[in-house]
Design an enzyme around this catalytic site. Sequence first.
Site, short mmCIF file in Angstrom:
data_model
loop_
_atom_site.label_atom_id
_atom_site.label_comp_id
_atom_site.label_asym_id
_atom_site.label_seq_id
_atom_site.Cartn_x
_atom_site.Cartn_y
_atom_site.Cartn_z
CB ALA A 151 19.70 -17.51 12.88
CB SER A 152 18.52 -14.74 17.76
OG SER A 152 17.50 -13.83 17.41
CG ASN A 166 13.48 -15.81 9.52
OD1 ASN A 166 12.33 -16.24 9.41
ND2 ASN A 166 14.02 -15.51 10.70
CE1 TYR A 210 5.76 -8.90 9.40
CE2 TYR A 210 3.64 -9.64 8.56
CZ TYR A 210 4.91 -9.93 9.04
OH TYR A 210 5.32 -11.23 9.17
CB ALA A 258 3.76 -1.96 2.59
CE LYS A 267 7.47 -10.20 6.57
NZ LYS A 267 8.80 -10.84 6.70
P1 NAP Z 1 10.54 -13.45 15.91
O1 NAP Z 1 10.39 -14.62 16.82
O2 NAP Z 1 10.09 -12.12 16.39
O3 NAP Z 1 12.07 -13.37 15.42
C1 NAP Z 1 12.51 -12.31 14.61
C2 NAP Z 1 13.98 -12.48 14.32
O4 NAP Z 1 14.42 -11.36 13.53
C3 NAP Z 1 14.83 -12.50 15.58
O5 NAP Z 1 15.86 -13.44 15.42
C4 NAP Z 1 15.40 -11.09 15.64
O6 NAP Z 1 16.64 -11.10 16.34
C5 NAP Z 1 15.59 -10.79 14.15
N1 NAP Z 1 15.66 -9.37 13.85
C6 NAP Z 1 14.71 -8.42 14.06
N2 NAP Z 1 15.16 -7.22 13.69
C7 NAP Z 1 16.44 -7.39 13.24
C8 NAP Z 1 17.45 -6.52 12.74
N3 NAP Z 1 17.25 -5.19 12.62
N4 NAP Z 1 18.65 -7.05 12.39
C9 NAP Z 1 18.88 -8.38 12.53
N5 NAP Z 1 17.96 -9.25 12.98
C10 NAP Z 1 16.75 -8.75 13.35
O7 NAP Z 1 9.77 -13.69 14.54
P2 NAP Z 1 9.26 -15.03 13.82
O8 NAP Z 1 7.84 -15.23 14.16
O9 NAP Z 1 10.23 -16.14 14.01
O10 NAP Z 1 9.28 -14.53 12.29
C11 NAP Z 1 10.39 -14.74 11.44
C12 NAP Z 1 10.03 -14.23 10.05
O11 NAP Z 1 8.85 -14.87 9.59
C13 NAP Z 1 9.74 -12.72 10.02
O12 NAP Z 1 10.22 -12.16 8.83
C14 NAP Z 1 8.23 -12.68 10.04
O13 NAP Z 1 7.74 -11.49 9.45
C15 NAP Z 1 7.89 -13.91 9.24
N6 NAP Z 1 6.55 -14.42 9.50
C16 NAP Z 1 6.21 -14.88 10.72
C17 NAP Z 1 4.93 -15.36 10.93
C18 NAP Z 1 4.47 -15.92 12.25
O14 NAP Z 1 3.30 -16.30 12.36
N7 NAP Z 1 5.32 -16.04 13.26
C19 NAP Z 1 3.98 -15.36 9.89
C20 NAP Z 1 4.37 -14.87 8.64
C21 NAP Z 1 5.67 -14.41 8.46
P3 NAP Z 1 17.23 -9.84 17.18
O15 NAP Z 1 16.05 -9.20 17.87
O16 NAP Z 1 18.22 -10.45 18.09
O17 NAP Z 1 17.87 -8.95 16.17
#
Ligand code: NAP
Length: 255
Positions: A23-24, A99, A164, A166, A168
């Site tokens: 959520a950050s 998420n 990734y 795998a 998902k």
């Molecule tokens: P992002 O901006 O990189 O944010 C990822 C979030 O996950 C951050 O809040 C991060 O916070 C947290 N995180 C990572 N590792 C963690 C851990 N070990 N423990 C707790 N928190 C953790 O990514 P996003 O683009 O918003 O993506 C969010 C989700 O949507 C992901 O699952 C991603 O695979 C999925 N998704 C994204 C896209 C896209 O186009 N952006 C497409 C398909 C799916 P901290 O680093 O502070 O822990």
Amino acid sequence: MSEENKPPIIVDLHDQTALVTGASRGIGKAIALTLAAAGAKVACVARNADKLAETADAIRSAGGTAEVFPCDVTSGESVDKVVDDVVEKWGKLQILVNNAGVTRDTLSPRMSDDDWDTVINTNLRGAFLFVRAASRQMMTQRYGRIINIASVSGLIGNPGQSNYSASKAGMIGMTRTVAKELAGRKVTVNAVAPGFIETEMTAAMGDSILEEVKKRIPAKRLGKAEEIAWAVLFLASPAAAYITGQTLTVDGGLV
Ligand code: NAP
């Protein structure tokens, strides 16, 4: 929440508690803000406490309720404690959104053990640990909504993302199974599979790759984080009571 970001569907989640991992920033932050705008008390989870505080502050400034619960989703002990703390604070946990996610892209022949393990552990193991902890509470209270944020990469694959995709695809399989396990207790379990969404994760891909990606999207643009949050809001709502085990693709028609 500004007028522009107001969800175009009306859902009332007052008296409900939601836990959102990752959520950050990015999609998770948009989901936390959207569920809070619908009235839910939101437990914001990620590793970076300062960035989480920004999400919680934004929710409170908009009149909502939020607390931060810093946690690494790969640690079973920390995950169990967060769920216990949230239930102790707010009494129930109705909504879980898995998420948190990472990428470590590289072609399979060059992928290190660490690239594989980090992505599987964060995306798949982390989601399972929260499903396990939250589902115990949801079964007891005989109500729950679990939403796992997967990816189109888990459905159609993407070069450089064997780890990734795998992880998902694993989330999607887990979603189907846990949905069957929990349906009798009025707990639904669904996945949302975003296409390419404007966040730091996609910004890291670079402009030239993103221009190529846009050619594959009939909507001719990347999605916005809020557009994933609105799909989550629907699945978290009472209106989605008879939908379970499904994966909702939100990708602008990506081919
Ligand atoms: P992002 O901006 O990189 O944010 C990822 C979030 O996950 C951050 O809040 C991060 O916070 C947290 N995180 C990572 N590792 C963690 C851990 N070990 N423990 C707790 N928190 C953790 O990514 P996003 O683009 O918003 O993506 C969010 C989700 O949507 C992901 O699952 C991603 O695979 C999925 N998704 C994204 C896209 C896209 O186009 N952006 C497409 C398909 C799916 P901290 O680093 O502070 O822990």
